[in-house]
Design an enzyme around this catalytic site. Sequence first.
Site, PDB file in Angstrom:
ATOM      1  N   LYS A 270       0.846  -1.202   0.000  1.00 47.11           N
ATOM      2  CA  LYS A 270       0.000   0.000   0.000  1.00 47.11           C
ATOM      3  C   LYS A 270       0.879   1.248   0.000  1.00 47.11           C
ATOM      4  CE  LYS A 270      -3.090   2.628   3.070  1.00 47.11           C
ATOM      5  NZ  LYS A 270      -3.728   2.663   4.401  1.00 47.11           N
ATOM      6  N   LYS A 282      -9.630  13.348   8.502  1.00 48.63           N
ATOM      7  CA  LYS A 282      -9.112  12.943   9.808  1.00 48.63           C
ATOM      8  C   LYS A 282      -9.036  14.143  10.745  1.00 48.63           C
ATOM      9  CE  LYS A 282      -6.067   9.256   8.071  1.00 48.63           C
ATOM     10  NZ  LYS A 282      -6.590   8.120   8.861  1.00 48.63           N
ATOM     11  N   ASP A 293       1.668   6.355   5.795  1.00 49.04           N
ATOM     12  CA  ASP A 293       0.660   5.450   5.246  1.00 49.04           C
ATOM     13  C   ASP A 293       1.135   4.750   3.973  1.00 49.04           C
ATOM     14  OD1 ASP A 293      -1.769   4.253   5.773  1.00 49.04           O
ATOM     15  OD2 ASP A 293      -2.937   5.671   4.608  1.00 49.04           O
ATOM     16  N   GLU A 354      -9.391   4.048   2.530  1.00 45.60           N
ATOM     17  CA  GLU A 354      -8.944   4.122   1.132  1.00 45.60           C
ATOM     18  C   GLU A 354      -7.891   3.079   0.775  1.00 45.60           C
ATOM     19  OE1 GLU A 354      -5.525   5.144   3.011  1.00 45.60           O
ATOM     20  OE2 GLU A 354      -7.505   5.885   3.537  1.00 45.60           O
ATOM     21  N   ARG A 356      -7.730  -0.117   1.252  1.00 50.08           N
ATOM     22  CA  ARG A 356      -8.312  -1.321   0.642  1.00 50.08           C
ATOM     23  C   ARG A 356      -8.806  -1.048  -0.772  1.00 50.08           C
ATOM     24  NH1 ARG A 356     -12.439  -1.477   5.535  1.00 50.08           N
ATOM     25  NH2 ARG A 356     -10.598  -0.454   6.392  1.00 50.08           N
TER      26      ARG A 356
END
EC number: 3.4.11.1
Length: 502
Positions: A270, A282, A293, A354, A356
């Site tokens: 990812k 957020k 991330d 997001e 996934r």
Amino acid sequence: MDFSIKTIDAKSASTAHKAIKTGCIVVGVYENKKLSASAAGLDKSGDIAAALKSGDITGKAGTSLLLRKLADVAAERVLLVGLGEEAAAVSEKAYNQAVQAAARTLAGLGANDAVIALPEVKDRDLGWSIRSTVVAFRESIFRADGLKSKKETSTSGVKKVAIAVAATDATAAKNALAQSVALANGMDLTKELGNLPPNFCTPTHLANTAKKIATDYKMVAEVLDRKQIQALKMGSFLSVTNGTVEPPKFIVLKHNGGKVKDAPVVLVGKGITFDSGGISLKAGAGMDEMKYDMGGAASVLGTMRAIGEMKLKLNVIAVIPTCENMPSGSATRPGDIVTSMSGQTIEILNTDAEGRLILCDALTYAERFKPAAVVDVATLTGACVTSLGHHNSGLFTRHDEAHDQLAAELLAAGKQTGDTAWRMPIEEAYNEQLKSNFADMANIGGPAGGSITAACFLERYTKKYTWAHLDIAGTAWKSGAAKGSTGRPVPLLTTFLINRAG
């Protein structure tokens, strides 16, 4: 820092250490006032035993004491490190604490070189000890100040470290050392990418990193841009990119180390280089950490660098969907329905789920390689942190013979390296939470079992091959005073691949 192997003749092992000419030799002592064999061999003057007896060093794991100019010892300095309670072999935890203490001390010495002469570790081979030593020393010198106007540099500190082993183990030790250095280099790359700010570490930067790895290690890199991604009908991936001006990239990096006809292992990472949450914005506090991330992408690239340096005899393919998740007038909205590359439709109830959405299209893309196994790696859910804290990554896969074997391989690799994972359930009952009135599935299943329903979402795109999912949200980085990327799970992934290569 340079590492090497120093061989010791087994016939004279008890006294050979005192003849080693070095800036510092590191030996172990125990809590019950006993000396390790290498320490005893240096103690003709009795100074080491006296230091223990006096309490200058307790022998507790991780303690240390520096002595200078011992009689009849060629080394300029002797560093004593505690190994805990005396036993037939040292515990893993005590050994790690000892080498970490040694690394901290040697980082501030005026010596140029050092020799590590520590005893065996319980239920571990020599390769484990060498890897733990190299990783501890490389961690001690890792710096994240590359963008500071004044670097935190130091001219002191040991630059060369030799690990003492029996002469009969020389070949195995040299092979283990080469793998350990490659692993440390991969971890450093992962940490460097993770620590970079999102205005530096963009999807384009990740793509360029993959291209450099390909050039350096004779791999094949392919980077798809938005038009090519659109041509593949990756509507789920593209929905995450709608709110940002930063162009998305879809990276494929191939290490063809095995036989031509061998099915590859595919690693999917990812690569959200910044996650604002999109329209489901957020909270502001701690949002800066959402540069991490892309930890899955960074760890996959670090692993590819490591196996490239090792010239691992295995076919491995990295697949990395990478983009930002930003809010704007063109951003995907909660309630929108998108069509994935697989043809399955997704109702987006929360744009902050997001990861996934980009992974599902990458997992569908992986089918074309007819893989032996696929492992996706993602900082996917805060729910995994709630479940497992910061010690274990979450491991998810189906329950059947092939998947149980894959899970066992990944768990074993984690235990080998201390980069541990814990297997979590995937059951049909959890899929009820992903039902949608308007699409084939929703992209969230509510707060209950959030990491599990996220894995169940991904599982729907992996029916054609053996697959596992690693949720590294709790292990990819640290917060607070020690804030920074950890380099995990590069040790787990790299060791998993080494074991697969046999």
